[in-house]
Scaffold this motif. Sequence first.
Motif, PDB file in Angstrom:
ATOM      1  N   CYS A  13       0.841  -1.203   0.000  1.00 38.21           N
ATOM      2  CA  CYS A  13       0.000   0.000   0.000  1.00 38.21           C
ATOM      3  C   CYS A  13       0.875   1.252   0.000  1.00 38.21           C
ATOM      4  O   CYS A  13       1.787   1.385   0.818  1.00 38.21           O
ATOM      5  CB  CYS A  13      -0.924   0.013   1.210  1.00 38.21           C
ATOM      6  N   ALA A  34      -0.709   4.362  -0.158  1.00 37.83           N
ATOM      7  CA  ALA A  34      -1.598   5.487   0.150  1.00 37.83           C
ATOM      8  C   ALA A  34      -1.143   6.189   1.437  1.00 37.83           C
ATOM      9  O   ALA A  34      -0.228   5.742   2.126  1.00 37.83           O
ATOM     10  CB  ALA A  34      -3.039   5.018   0.237  1.00 37.83           C
ATOM     11  N   GLU A  35      -1.841   7.282   1.746  1.00 36.07           N
ATOM     12  CA  GLU A  35      -1.366   8.254   2.727  1.00 36.07           C
ATOM     13  C   GLU A  35      -1.072   7.672   4.109  1.00 36.07           C
ATOM     14  O   GLU A  35      -0.001   7.884   4.670  1.00 36.07           O
ATOM     15  CB  GLU A  35      -2.413   9.361   2.840  1.00 36.07           C
ATOM     16  N   CYS A  53      -4.632   1.812  -0.811  1.00 34.09           N
ATOM     17  CA  CYS A  53      -5.482   1.562   0.351  1.00 34.09           C
ATOM     18  C   CYS A  53      -6.122   0.183   0.285  1.00 34.09           C
ATOM     19  O   CYS A  53      -6.831  -0.169  -0.652  1.00 34.09           O
ATOM     20  CB  CYS A  53      -6.551   2.636   0.545  1.00 34.09           C
ATOM     21  N   GLY A  59      -7.859  -0.690   3.026  1.00 35.87           N
ATOM     22  CA  GLY A  59      -8.891  -0.588   4.055  1.00 35.87           C
ATOM     23  C   GLY A  59      -8.371  -0.933   5.445  1.00 35.87           C
ATOM     24  O   GLY A  59      -9.152  -1.218   6.344  1.00 35.87           O
ATOM     25  N   LEU A  60      -7.064  -0.900   5.622  1.00 37.81           N
ATOM     26  CA  LEU A  60      -6.463  -1.234   6.915  1.00 37.81           C
ATOM     27  C   LEU A  60      -5.684  -0.047   7.470  1.00 37.81           C
ATOM     28  O   LEU A  60      -4.673  -0.212   8.155  1.00 37.81           O
ATOM     29  CB  LEU A  60      -5.513  -2.440   6.750  1.00 37.81           C
ATOM     30  N   SER A  87      -1.796   0.498   9.733  1.00 41.91           N
ATOM     31  CA  SER A  87      -0.769   0.676   8.707  1.00 41.91           C
ATOM     32  C   SER A  87       0.611   0.336   9.263  1.00 41.91           C
ATOM     33  O   SER A  87       0.813   0.408  10.478  1.00 41.91           O
ATOM     34  CB  SER A  87      -0.752   2.132   8.245  1.00 41.91           C
ATOM     35  N   ALA A 110       0.236  -1.566   5.433  1.00 43.45           N
ATOM     36  CA  ALA A 110      -0.427  -2.802   5.042  1.00 43.45           C
ATOM     37  C   ALA A 110       0.089  -3.289   3.693  1.00 43.45           C
ATOM     38  O   ALA A 110       0.501  -2.504   2.844  1.00 43.45           O
ATOM     39  CB  ALA A 110      -1.938  -2.570   4.966  1.00 43.45           C
TER      40      ALA A 110
HETATM   41  S1  FES Z   1      -3.681   3.765   3.411  1.00 50.39           S
HETATM   42 FE1  FES Z   1      -2.802   1.795   3.400  1.00 50.39          FE
HETATM   43  S2  FES Z   1      -4.436   0.535   4.020  1.00 50.39           S
HETATM   44 FE2  FES Z   1      -5.364   2.489   3.842  1.00 50.39          FE
END
Ligand code: FES
Length: 156
Positions: free
Chosen positions: A78, A80-81, A119, A121-122, A126, A128
């Motif tokens: 992942c 994402a932020e 993402c 969903g975890l 994080s 993940a």
């Molecule tokens: S930002 Fe990585 S699981 Fe949501």
Amino acid sequence: MKLDLDALRALIATHADTPGGLMPALHAVQAAIGHVPPEVVPLLADTFNLSRAEVHGVVTFYHHFRQTPPGLHQIEVCRAESCQAMGSDALEAHVEHKLGCKHHDKSADGRWSLEPVYCLGLCAMSPAIAIDGQPHARMTPEKFDRLVAALGDGAQ
Ligand code: FES
């Protein structure tokens, strides 16, 4: 592995009457055989009345679509932020080194594919990753090494 183009043609045809059916057809092909090989581009173009260049453009625009078969195991990290805030960059560097491949790539021995994901969903746990579609939270390099070793595929 020899492609069953008749089966793929039939699969693609199930989306022929769907508005914007190209995308679901691409997802269906990749779900069925793990990638979108060049041989299906003419089938898609014929079905959706597009040029081969247009279909190729869509396939290459979205990194999600693979044009070659994936590795034996698929690893997603992942980016994402929330995961970045919890150190996913360092984790990603470790994963790349461990597997011997970069994102959107496959290891030389064909065992591993590495893809970014945005993402799982975890976020509250994080960073993940997912291994063969199975999500794993609070990932560390050590935990990753144990999970990979448990697959018994001998990553160095
Ligand atoms: S930002 Fe990585 S699981 Fe949501």
